[in-house]
Scaffold this active site. Structure first.
Site, PDB file in Angstrom:
ATOM      1  N   ASP A   1       0.672  -1.029  -0.225  1.00  0.00           N
ATOM      2  CA  ASP A   1       0.057   0.105   0.023  1.00  0.00           C
ATOM      3  C   ASP A   1       0.839   1.327   0.107  1.00  0.00           C
ATOM      4  OD1 ASP A   1      -2.413   1.412   0.499  1.00  0.00           O
ATOM      5  OD2 ASP A   1      -2.320   1.391   2.564  1.00  0.00           O
TER       6      ASP A   1
ATOM      7  N   ASP B   1       2.196   5.296  -5.255  1.00  0.00           N
ATOM      8  CA  ASP B   1       1.391   6.653  -4.968  1.00  0.00           C
ATOM      9  C   ASP B   1       2.346   7.701  -5.166  1.00  0.00           C
ATOM     10  OD1 ASP B   1       0.312   8.805  -3.848  1.00  0.00           O
ATOM     11  OD2 ASP B   1       0.305   8.167  -1.762  1.00  0.00           O
TER      12      ASP B   1
ATOM     13  N   GLU C   1      -2.683   6.215  -7.748  1.00  0.00           N
ATOM     14  CA  GLU C   1      -3.657   7.166  -7.133  1.00  0.00           C
ATOM     15  C   GLU C   1      -3.500   8.482  -8.066  1.00  0.00           C
ATOM     16  OE1 GLU C   1      -3.592   7.545  -2.899  1.00  0.00           O
ATOM     17  OE2 GLU C   1      -3.814   9.959  -3.023  1.00  0.00           O
TER      18      GLU C   1
ATOM     19  N   GLY D   1      -6.638   7.935   8.481  1.00  0.00           N
ATOM     20  CA  GLY D   1      -6.627   8.610   9.793  1.00  0.00           C
ATOM     21  C   GLY D   1      -8.163   8.515  10.180  1.00  0.00           C
TER      22      GLY D   1
ATOM     23  N   HIS E   1      -9.790   4.856  -0.556  1.00  0.00           N
ATOM     24  CA  HIS E   1      -8.946   4.894   0.726  1.00  0.00           C
ATOM     25  C   HIS E   1      -9.612   6.085   1.596  1.00  0.00           C
ATOM     26  CE1 HIS E   1      -4.722   3.790  -0.946  1.00  0.00           C
ATOM     27  NE2 HIS E   1      -5.663   3.751  -2.213  1.00  0.00           N
ATOM     28  N   GLY E   2      -8.890   5.620   2.803  1.00  0.00           N
ATOM     29  CA  GLY E   2      -9.336   6.494   4.104  1.00  0.00           C
ATOM     30  C   GLY E   2     -10.601   5.860   4.644  1.00  0.00           C
ATOM     31  N   GLY E   3     -10.785   4.693   4.547  1.00  0.00           N
ATOM     32  CA  GLY E   3     -12.121   3.895   5.095  1.00  0.00           C
ATOM     33  C   GLY E   3     -12.459   4.182   6.266  1.00  0.00           C
TER      34      GLY E   3
HETATM   35  P1  13P Z   1      -7.690   4.586   7.222  1.00  0.00           P
HETATM   36  O1  13P Z   1      -6.379   4.527   7.839  1.00  0.00           O
HETATM   37  O2  13P Z   1      -8.443   5.995   7.019  1.00  0.00           O
HETATM   38  O3  13P Z   1      -8.612   3.523   7.200  1.00  0.00           O
HETATM   39  O4  13P Z   1      -7.034   4.514   5.485  1.00  0.00           O
HETATM   40  C1  13P Z   1      -6.677   3.528   5.004  1.00  0.00           C
HETATM   41  C2  13P Z   1      -6.099   3.574   3.799  1.00  0.00           C
HETATM   42  O5  13P Z   1      -6.386   4.201   2.880  1.00  0.00           O
HETATM   43  C3  13P Z   1      -4.854   2.746   3.346  1.00  0.00           C
HETATM   44  O6  13P Z   1      -4.202   3.160   2.254  1.00  0.00           O
END
Ligand code: 13P
Length: 280
Positions: A81, A103, A133, A178, A205-207
């Site tokens: 990742d 990325d 990305e 985060g 991303h950023g779930g």
């Molecule tokens: P979070 O830490 O917000 O779940 O994001 C995960 C992510 O997108 C990893 O690439």
């Protein structure tokens, strides 16, 4: 079960479920994620971000992830990742990761395209897939400086997908890595436009911290892979705190079980929200 590729899991556009990609930093987290996948009869993507390798060197963690994926009874892909350097990307490919993310979101479009093409060329030599990305997801994955969201443009996404030939495309539609300080406003309108214009499977991303409704709307609008990291780290850390608070003489092994258990619960919960049950 042999390792599978990202493209084995996210080829067909499907607006009813997305595949969860769960970040892990040690054997315990990987064991928790596997247990969740097996109980859900669901496919799994195990991943680690370059920004976390200070804590878990890739040459040590990578083989653990591959062994864990092979042991898992469900189809499992192993993914790097947020790869930022060719050195790390090459090491992941050498170790047998079935996909890598490059990325290049910090670079201007032309440079992101050129660098991504280099990664695609390298990865194809290993038979591996590539995620990249376009636009910029906010926050920070790992030890990097936090950045603001730069919503993906439809034209740029289309051009990027066509010129790089990546297997999955991470788009920025208002999410950030985060925990959120304020609930984000997602650009579902933009996501729909990108999904209509681009054939490449789209990644969110950023779930962590999105609502069940947010996830469902994103899936219905074209997202096929969803990344979850912070929620698993928090769930495992909270479990450790609980063990320590309830039992001041707890042994080391109770803490390592707490790590696996926290990740297991979080992964299982997200798999259910993402509609992954029985999709293996
Ligand atoms: P979070 O830490 O917000 O779940 O994001 C995960 C992510 O997108 C990893 O690439």
């Amino acid at each position: 079960m042999p390792l599978v590729k990202l493209s084995d899991l996210v080829t067909k556009p499907d607006h009813t479920y997305a595949v969860g990609a769960f970040n892990v930093s040690d054997m315990e987290m990987a064991m928790g994620a596997i247990r969740a996948a097996e109980e859900m009869n669901a496919p799994l993507i195990l991943q680690v971000a370059e920004g976390r390798l200070r804590y878990s060197p890739l040459d040590l963690l990578g083989p653990v992830m591959i062994a864990a994926a092979k042991k898992c009874k469900m189809p499992t892909a192993v993914h790097l990742d947020h790869g930022g350097t060719m050195e790390t990307i090459r090491l992941a490919l050498e170790l047998g990761f079935t996909s890598v993310m490059f990325d290049g979101s910090k670079y201007p479009l032309e440079e992101n395209i050129a660098r991504t093409r280099e990664v695609v060329k390298l990865a194809k030599g290993y038979g591996a897939d590539v995620e990249a990305e376009i636009g910029r997801v906010g926050g920070a994955e790992g030890d990097y400086k936090s950045v603001d969201v730069l919503v993906t443009s439809v034209e740029e996404a289309k051009r990027f997908a066509e010129e790089t030939g990546v297997d999955a495309l991470a788009v920025a539609i208002g999410t950030a890595h985060g925990n959120y300080k304020e609930q984000p406003v997602l650009r579902i309108d933009r996501l729909k436009e990108i999904a209509a214009a681009v054939k490449t499977p789209l990644v969110l991303h950023g779930g962590t911290g999105l609502t069940d409704e947010d996830f469902k709307e994103c899936i219905a609008s074209g997202i096929q892979k969803i990344n979850i990291a912070t929620a698993s780290y928090d769930a495992s850390a909270n479990r450790i705190r609980k063990v320590a608070a309830e039992n001041p003489t707890a042994r080391y092994f109770e803490f390592s079980e707490a790590i696996a258990e926290g990740t297991y619960e979080n992964v299982k919960k997200h798999m259910a929200i993402f509609g992954m049950k029985d999709k293996a």
